[in-house]
Design a protein around this motif. Structure first.
Motif, PDB file in Angstrom:
ATOM      1  N   ASP A 209      59.620  21.245  31.500  1.00  0.00           N
ATOM      2  CA  ASP A 209      59.371  22.549  31.923  1.00  0.00           C
ATOM      3  C   ASP A 209      59.255  23.738  30.609  1.00  0.00           C
ATOM      4  O   ASP A 209      59.596  24.562  30.772  1.00  0.00           O
ATOM      5  CB  ASP A 209      60.190  22.883  33.116  1.00  0.00           C
ATOM      6  N   HIS A 210      58.905  23.075  29.789  1.00  0.00           N
ATOM      7  CA  HIS A 210      59.193  23.929  28.456  1.00  0.00           C
ATOM      8  C   HIS A 210      57.655  23.547  27.449  1.00  0.00           C
ATOM      9  O   HIS A 210      57.606  22.743  26.589  1.00  0.00           O
ATOM     10  CB  HIS A 210      60.056  23.452  27.346  1.00  0.00           C
ATOM     11  N   HIS A 211      56.428  24.073  28.286  1.00  0.00           N
ATOM     12  CA  HIS A 211      55.166  23.824  27.653  1.00  0.00           C
ATOM     13  C   HIS A 211      54.922  24.992  26.470  1.00  0.00           C
ATOM     14  O   HIS A 211      54.493  25.979  26.748  1.00  0.00           O
ATOM     15  CB  HIS A 211      54.132  23.647  28.369  1.00  0.00           C
ATOM     16  N   ARG A 212      55.308  24.775  25.082  1.00  0.00           N
ATOM     17  CA  ARG A 212      55.179  25.688  24.180  1.00  0.00           C
ATOM     18  C   ARG A 212      54.237  25.350  22.989  1.00  0.00           C
ATOM     19  O   ARG A 212      54.218  24.211  22.645  1.00  0.00           O
ATOM     20  CB  ARG A 212      56.699  25.961  23.667  1.00  0.00           C
ATOM     21  N   ALA A 213      53.341  26.298  22.610  1.00  0.00           N
ATOM     22  CA  ALA A 213      52.250  25.864  21.917  1.00  0.00           C
ATOM     23  C   ALA A 213      52.864  25.987  20.215  1.00  0.00           C
ATOM     24  O   ALA A 213      52.241  26.775  19.489  1.00  0.00           O
ATOM     25  CB  ALA A 213      51.231  26.676  21.941  1.00  0.00           C
ATOM     26  N   ASN A 214      54.080  25.892  19.801  1.00  0.00           N
ATOM     27  CA  ASN A 214      54.652  26.095  18.858  1.00  0.00           C
ATOM     28  C   ASN A 214      54.571  24.803  17.743  1.00  0.00           C
ATOM     29  O   ASN A 214      55.578  24.890  16.710  1.00  0.00           O
ATOM     30  CB  ASN A 214      56.420  26.625  18.820  1.00  0.00           C
ATOM     31  N   TRP A 215      53.869  23.938  18.134  1.00  0.00           N
ATOM     32  CA  TRP A 215      53.986  22.674  17.273  1.00  0.00           C
ATOM     33  C   TRP A 215      52.460  22.149  16.884  1.00  0.00           C
ATOM     34  O   TRP A 215      51.545  22.526  17.651  1.00  0.00           O
ATOM     35  CB  TRP A 215      54.719  21.703  18.180  1.00  0.00           C
ATOM     36  N   LEU A 216      52.477  21.379  15.988  1.00  0.00           N
ATOM     37  CA  LEU A 216      51.303  20.616  15.364  1.00  0.00           C
ATOM     38  C   LEU A 216      51.487  19.413  14.984  1.00  0.00           C
ATOM     39  O   LEU A 216      52.701  19.100  14.513  1.00  0.00           O
ATOM     40  CB  LEU A 216      50.127  21.456  14.737  1.00  0.00           C
ATOM     41  N   LEU A 217      50.373  18.565  15.062  1.00  0.00           N
ATOM     42  CA  LEU A 217      50.606  17.175  14.447  1.00  0.00           C
ATOM     43  C   LEU A 217      49.738  17.073  13.581  1.00  0.00           C
ATOM     44  O   LEU A 217      48.500  17.314  13.268  1.00  0.00           O
ATOM     45  CB  LEU A 217      50.312  15.918  15.386  1.00  0.00           C
ATOM     46  N   ASP A 218      50.305  16.670  12.113  1.00  0.00           N
ATOM     47  CA  ASP A 218      49.294  16.606  11.008  1.00  0.00           C
ATOM     48  C   ASP A 218      49.200  15.026  10.352  1.00  0.00           C
ATOM     49  O   ASP A 218      50.105  14.341  10.031  1.00  0.00           O
ATOM     50  CB  ASP A 218      50.065  17.362   9.611  1.00  0.00           C
ATOM     51  N   HIS A 219      47.920  14.674  10.869  1.00  0.00           N
ATOM     52  CA  HIS A 219      47.758  13.161  10.934  1.00  0.00           C
ATOM     53  C   HIS A 219      47.409  12.501   9.615  1.00  0.00           C
ATOM     54  O   HIS A 219      46.871  11.478   9.350  1.00  0.00           O
ATOM     55  CB  HIS A 219      46.819  12.687  11.995  1.00  0.00           C
ATOM     56  N   ARG A 220      47.427  13.390   8.660  1.00  0.00           N
ATOM     57  CA  ARG A 220      46.929  12.935   7.201  1.00  0.00           C
ATOM     58  C   ARG A 220      47.748  11.752   6.388  1.00  0.00           C
ATOM     59  O   ARG A 220      47.485  11.349   5.383  1.00  0.00           O
ATOM     60  CB  ARG A 220      46.828  14.273   6.145  1.00  0.00           C
ATOM     61  N   PHE A 221      49.336  11.770   6.906  1.00  0.00           N
ATOM     62  CA  PHE A 221      50.038  11.234   6.046  1.00  0.00           C
ATOM     63  C   PHE A 221      50.550   9.821   6.453  1.00  0.00           C
ATOM     64  O   PHE A 221      51.932   9.432   6.000  1.00  0.00           O
ATOM     65  CB  PHE A 221      51.253  12.166   5.618  1.00  0.00           C
ATOM     66  N   HIS A 222      50.070   9.229   7.459  1.00  0.00           N
ATOM     67  CA  HIS A 222      50.747   7.968   8.018  1.00  0.00           C
ATOM     68  C   HIS A 222      50.226   6.789   7.240  1.00  0.00           C
ATOM     69  O   HIS A 222      51.122   5.677   7.280  1.00  0.00           O
ATOM     70  CB  HIS A 222      49.767   7.640   9.362  1.00  0.00           C
ATOM     71  N   GLY A 223      49.555   7.064   6.257  1.00  0.00           N
ATOM     72  CA  GLY A 223      49.314   5.747   5.055  1.00  0.00           C
ATOM     73  C   GLY A 223      48.711   4.603   5.591  1.00  0.00           C
ATOM     74  O   GLY A 223      48.590   3.541   4.799  1.00  0.00           O
ATOM     75  N   GLY A 224      48.041   4.809   6.741  1.00  0.00           N
ATOM     76  CA  GLY A 224      47.041   3.555   7.201  1.00  0.00           C
ATOM     77  C   GLY A 224      47.659   2.741   8.205  1.00  0.00           C
ATOM     78  O   GLY A 224      47.117   2.131   9.075  1.00  0.00           O
ATOM     79  N   ALA A 225      49.214   2.683   8.406  1.00  0.00           N
ATOM     80  CA  ALA A 225      49.666   1.858   9.207  1.00  0.00           C
ATOM     81  C   ALA A 225      51.197   2.382   9.237  1.00  0.00           C
ATOM     82  O   ALA A 225      51.835   2.749   8.442  1.00  0.00           O
ATOM     83  CB  ALA A 225      49.528   0.330   9.047  1.00  0.00           C
TER      84      ALA A 225
END
Length: 293
Positions: A209-225
């Motif tokens: 019950d805390h749907h806050r738009a204070n975050w993001l995911l940066d998918h550039r750094f997973h290194g492939g796996a």
């Protein structure tokens, strides 16, 4: 500054601190205790006698669960993605020494770990089981991770951004619910998760019950796996440790720290920004990388 928060460096007018969760709770360091604490309370309230969960051969979650179960006098069963005849990893050797029973699953069966019928069949083989999902990734795990923010003075209000590595997004969901208004929370997924992680976090937020738009995911750094340690990441990791005296793990925190360094070099943080890294532990997993020993 909290005794768990250390200054790491100032670079290009960006100040970087780190919250050393790797320094808390000897049995379940990092974010693991926060994910397990409320699950453990629920298990006891339900009269459970066996804690049942899933993980790989170097799982930080299973390692912590085995230690906590022994300490609390509960049986523990790990459904492990491995062949029954394989040599046990140091992680699983520790778990067995602490009394955890290993239930080996083939890769195809392990992929069924979200199948309710399959899990119920597994659980029926053990006495009064309580299921904790892989990585502690459930509502109670996310609720417990709200407690991480209580270790940050002012709930992080003095920081422009708080950055953490993400495997399931559970920790991010909990921190997002508790962090001070105006703080940008940045998750660094450590595996290819563009197709599902954001939705998983949103489901946990809805349950909290805390749907806050204070975050993001940066998918550039997973290194492939997941768990892939490339030569450049290893070089960065070893340089970081030599320079700052803070050990990282190659699966989570090395990718997080490398991501922040890259973002600073590219000018993605404003001049004068203050950034807090959350060190989520996982150092026992270094034993899976002989090049780091």
């Amino acid at each position: 500054m909290s005794s768990l928060i250390h200054r790491v460096f100032v670079k290009r007018a960006v100040t970087v601190d780190i919250l050393r969760l790797d320094k808390i709770h000897a049995l379940a360091p990092g974010n693991k205790w926060f994910k397990l604490a409320l699950n453990l309370s629920a298990a006891k309230a339900a009269g459970a006698e066996t804690l049942l969960s899933f993980g790989g051969a170097f799982s930080n979650h299973l390692h912590a669960l085995a230690a906590i179960a022994q300490d609390q006098g509960l049986a523990a069963v790990a459904c492990v993605r491995a062949d029954s005849g394989c040599d046990l990893s140091p992680t699983l050797q520790d778990a067995v020494a602490w009394g955890m029973h290993l239930h080996f699953l083939s890769r195809s069966d392990y992929r069924r770990r979200h199948d309710a019928g399959f899990v119920a069949e597994l659980a029926s083989q053990y006495k009064r089981p309580y299921l904790i999902p892989e990585g502690g990734a459930n509502l109670l795990g996310a609720q417990g991770c709200r407690g991480i923010v209580e270790l940050i003075p002012g709930r992080g209000q003095d920081y422009h951004a708080v950055v953490l590595a993400c495997g399931t997004g559970t920790t991010l969901a909990g921190v997002s619910a508790q962090i001070a208004d105006g703080v940008q929370l940045i998750g660094i997924p450590v595996l290819k998760a563009e197709a599902y992680m954001a939705a998983d976090i949103q489901r946990l937020q809805l349950a909290l019950d805390h749907h806050r738009a204070n975050w993001l995911l940066d998918h550039r750094f997973h290194g492939g796996a997941y768990a892939r340690l490339s030569a450049p990441l290893q070089e960065f990791m070893q340089g970081f440790e030599a320079r700052y005296g803070i050990r990282l793990d190659p699966v989570y925190t090395a990718k997080m720290a490398s991501a922040v360094d890259c973002m600073i070099n590219k000018g993605e943080f404003a001049e004068g920004a203050r950034v807090l890294l959350i060190h989520s532990g996982g150092l026992q997993g270094r034993r899976g990388y002989p090049q780091l020993l």
